[in-house]
Write a protein that holds these residues in place. Structure first.
Motif, mmCIF file in Angstrom:
data_model
loop_
_atom_site.group_PDB
_atom_site.id
_atom_site.type_symbol
_atom_site.label_atom_id
_atom_site.label_comp_id
_atom_site.label_asym_id
_atom_site.label_seq_id
_atom_site.Cartn_x
_atom_site.Cartn_y
_atom_site.Cartn_z
ATOM 1 N N LEU A 25 8.553 -3.316 8.061
ATOM 2 C CA LEU A 25 7.377 -3.796 7.329
ATOM 3 C C LEU A 25 6.113 -3.777 8.191
ATOM 4 O O LEU A 25 5.030 -4.112 7.709
ATOM 5 N N SER A 26 6.232 -3.383 9.430
ATOM 6 C CA SER A 26 5.094 -3.389 10.350
ATOM 7 C C SER A 26 3.956 -2.512 9.838
ATOM 8 O O SER A 26 4.179 -1.396 9.353
ATOM 9 N N SER A 27 2.738 -3.003 9.976
ATOM 10 C CA SER A 27 1.573 -2.211 9.574
ATOM 11 C C SER A 27 1.392 -1.003 10.497
ATOM 12 O O SER A 27 0.698 -0.056 10.137
ATOM 13 N N THR A 28 2.019 -1.021 11.658
ATOM 14 C CA THR A 28 1.940 0.097 12.597
ATOM 15 C C THR A 28 3.304 0.770 12.761
ATOM 16 O O THR A 28 3.613 1.314 13.821
ATOM 17 N N SER A 29 4.111 0.754 11.722
ATOM 18 C CA SER A 29 5.466 1.293 11.766
ATOM 19 C C SER A 29 5.491 2.749 12.234
ATOM 20 O O SER A 29 4.885 3.622 11.608
ATOM 21 N N ILE A 30 6.230 2.997 13.303
ATOM 22 C CA ILE A 30 6.354 4.372 13.788
ATOM 23 C C ILE A 30 7.285 5.181 12.890
ATOM 24 O O ILE A 30 7.183 6.402 12.834
ATOM 25 N N ASN A 31 8.156 4.518 12.159
ATOM 26 C CA ASN A 31 9.015 5.242 11.226
ATOM 27 C C ASN A 31 8.271 5.608 9.947
ATOM 28 O O ASN A 31 8.564 6.627 9.329
ATOM 29 N N ARG A 32 7.293 4.826 9.548
ATOM 30 C CA ARG A 32 6.423 5.225 8.437
ATOM 31 C C ARG A 32 5.585 6.432 8.869
ATOM 32 O O ARG A 32 5.390 7.378 8.107
ATOM 33 N N GLN A 33 5.108 6.402 10.104
ATOM 34 C CA GLN A 33 4.372 7.543 10.659
ATOM 35 C C GLN A 33 5.261 8.796 10.642
ATOM 36 O O GLN A 33 4.815 9.884 10.282
ATOM 37 N N LEU A 34 6.531 8.625 10.974
ATOM 38 C CA LEU A 34 7.490 9.726 10.935
ATOM 39 C C LEU A 34 7.666 10.236 9.502
ATOM 40 O O LEU A 34 7.694 11.448 9.263
ATOM 41 N N GLY A 35 7.756 9.331 8.543
ATOM 42 C CA GLY A 35 7.882 9.723 7.144
ATOM 43 C C GLY A 35 6.685 10.528 6.669
ATOM 44 O O GLY A 35 6.839 11.538 5.959
ATOM 45 N N ARG A 36 5.514 10.109 7.057
ATOM 46 C CA ARG A 36 4.299 10.837 6.658
ATOM 47 C C ARG A 36 4.266 12.223 7.292
ATOM 48 O O ARG A 36 3.824 13.192 6.664
ATOM 49 N N ALA A 37 4.752 12.312 8.532
ATOM 50 C CA ALA A 37 4.813 13.619 9.196
ATOM 51 C C ALA A 37 5.798 14.535 8.467
ATOM 52 O O ALA A 37 5.514 15.725 8.254
ATOM 53 N N LEU A 38 6.945 14.003 8.075
ATOM 54 C CA LEU A 38 7.911 14.804 7.316
ATOM 55 C C LEU A 38 7.315 15.250 5.981
ATOM 56 O O LEU A 38 7.495 16.400 5.570
ATOM 57 N N ALA A 39 6.606 14.352 5.311
ATOM 58 C CA ALA A 39 5.973 14.703 4.030
ATOM 59 C C ALA A 39 4.975 15.842 4.211
ATOM 60 O O ALA A 39 4.886 16.741 3.375
ATOM 61 N N ALA A 40 4.239 15.814 5.317
ATOM 62 C CA ALA A 40 3.258 16.868 5.585
ATOM 63 C C ALA A 40 3.936 18.212 5.886
ATOM 64 O O ALA A 40 3.349 19.270 5.657
ATOM 65 N N LEU A 41 5.172 18.162 6.385
ATOM 66 C CA LEU A 41 5.907 19.381 6.722
ATOM 67 C C LEU A 41 6.730 19.924 5.546
ATOM 68 O O LEU A 41 7.314 20.999 5.650
ATOM 69 N N ALA A 42 6.773 19.197 4.449
ATOM 70 C CA ALA A 42 7.611 19.605 3.316
ATOM 71 C C ALA A 42 7.162 20.956 2.760
ATOM 72 O O ALA A 42 5.975 21.185 2.553
ATOM 73 N N PRO A 43 8.123 21.837 2.518
ATOM 74 C CA PRO A 43 7.766 23.141 1.963
ATOM 75 C C PRO A 43 7.371 23.030 0.490
ATOM 76 O O PRO A 43 7.622 22.006 -0.156
ATOM 77 N N GLU A 44 6.815 24.103 -0.022
ATOM 78 C CA GLU A 44 6.432 24.155 -1.433
ATOM 79 C C GLU A 44 7.658 23.900 -2.306
ATOM 80 O O GLU A 44 8.758 24.361 -2.022
ATOM 81 N N GLY A 45 7.456 23.099 -3.347
ATOM 82 C CA GLY A 45 8.546 22.772 -4.260
ATOM 83 C C GLY A 45 9.306 21.511 -3.876
ATOM 84 O O GLY A 45 10.217 21.095 -4.575
ATOM 85 N N ILE A 46 8.925 20.909 -2.760
ATOM 86 C CA ILE A 46 9.550 19.666 -2.295
ATOM 87 C C ILE A 46 8.472 18.609 -2.169
ATOM 88 O O ILE A 46 7.449 18.815 -1.514
ATOM 89 N N GLU A 47 8.689 17.470 -2.798
ATOM 90 C CA GLU A 47 7.744 16.358 -2.695
ATOM 91 C C GLU A 47 8.461 15.184 -2.025
ATOM 92 O O GLU A 47 9.511 14.748 -2.488
ATOM 93 N N LEU A 48 7.888 14.690 -0.929
ATOM 94 C CA LEU A 48 8.388 13.488 -0.274
ATOM 95 C C LEU A 48 7.457 12.335 -0.623
ATOM 96 O O LEU A 48 6.235 12.447 -0.458
ATOM 97 N N VAL A 49 8.038 11.244 -1.122
ATOM 98 C CA VAL A 49 7.265 10.074 -1.511
ATOM 99 C C VAL A 49 7.850 8.847 -0.825
ATOM 100 O O VAL A 49 9.067 8.729 -0.683
ATOM 101 N N GLU A 50 6.989 7.951 -0.411
ATOM 102 C CA GLU A 50 7.480 6.723 0.219
ATOM 103 C C GLU A 50 8.011 5.769 -0.846
ATOM 104 O O GLU A 50 7.383 5.556 -1.883
ATOM 105 N N LEU A 51 9.162 5.193 -0.575
ATOM 106 C CA LEU A 51 9.742 4.145 -1.414
ATOM 107 C C LEU A 51 9.481 2.824 -0.706
ATOM 108 O O LEU A 51 10.062 2.550 0.338
ATOM 109 N N ASP A 52 8.606 2.036 -1.266
ATOM 110 C CA ASP A 52 8.117 0.814 -0.629
ATOM 111 C C ASP A 52 8.910 -0.400 -1.099
ATOM 112 O O ASP A 52 8.982 -0.673 -2.291
ATOM 113 N N PHE A 53 9.475 -1.129 -0.152
ATOM 114 C CA PHE A 53 10.243 -2.327 -0.493
ATOM 115 C C PHE A 53 9.550 -3.611 -0.040
ATOM 116 O O PHE A 53 10.153 -4.684 -0.058
ATOM 117 N N SER A 54 8.299 -3.533 0.317
ATOM 118 C CA SER A 54 7.607 -4.678 0.909
ATOM 119 C C SER A 54 7.454 -5.880 -0.026
ATOM 120 O O SER A 54 7.265 -6.998 0.446
#
Length: 184
Positions: free
Chosen positions: A11-40
């Motif tokens: 839940l950290s506002s500076t979560s390094i794993n959220r940063q990792l998720g955003r990096a993976l989303a940016a690397l996703a190829p065409e036809g693949i959508e990565l979305v964050e599932l928020d449980f906060s």
């Protein structure tokens, strides 16, 4: 379009794993959508809620059920997964008989400031997902030391891209292999 949800296990506002998720989303190829599932918004789980599930928990379950697969990016707290992530997993699996992870393909990775990444937390997470009947990607195992993935300014290091791209390709193949086929 294949939709894969990613869960940042902190839940950290500076979560390094959220940063990792955003990096993976940016690397996703065409036809693949990565979305964050928020449980906060989830409260602490107790079976007292099973008869009258809170709206936040119903939304959480719907979010998981609305994607083809899930990537869980876990930190490691005290040689295990964070309590908030375990809480979110408990909400997803309850009430009895309504496990949102049943049959849902899952891939696991994690980043930490420590040298062994999140290896122990991921093993605990695999045990939980096995109980949930969630087909879980076995390889590649991805235990990342944050400073080897991101520069001090937060940009993704070029040397880390092949590791993340390889993991993402394996996760996508796993999801496409195990995701339930929609019946027309």
């Amino acid at each position: 379009m294949t939709r894969i949800g990613y869960i940042a296990g902190s839940l950290s506002s500076t979560s390094i794993n959220r940063q990792l998720g955003r990096a993976l989303a940016a690397l996703a190829p065409e036809g693949i959508e990565l979305v964050e599932l928020d449980f906060s918004a989830l409260p602490l789980y107790t079976p007292d809620h099973d008869a009258n599930y809170p709206a936040a928990a119903l939304e959480w379950k719907t979010a998981i059920e609305g994607v083809d697969g899930v990537i869980i990016l876990t930190p490691e707290y005290s040689r295990s997964l964070p309590g908030v992530l375990k809480n979110a997993l408990d909400w997803a699996a309850r009430p009895w008989g309504t496990n949102s992870f049943n049959g849902k393909p899952v891939a696991i990775a994690g980043s930490s400031v420590g040298a062994i990444g999140t290896a122990v937390a991921q093993q605990h997470l695999r045990a939980i997902l096995g109980h949930f009947n969630a087909p879980t990607l076995g390889q590649p195992e991805v235990f990342l030391t944050h400073s080897n993935v991101f520069a001090a300014d937060g940009t993704l290091l070029e040397t880390a891209k092949p590791v993340l791209e390889g993991f993402l390709a394996a996760a996508i193949a796993h999801v496409e292999k195990h995701a339930p086929v929609a019946v027309a």
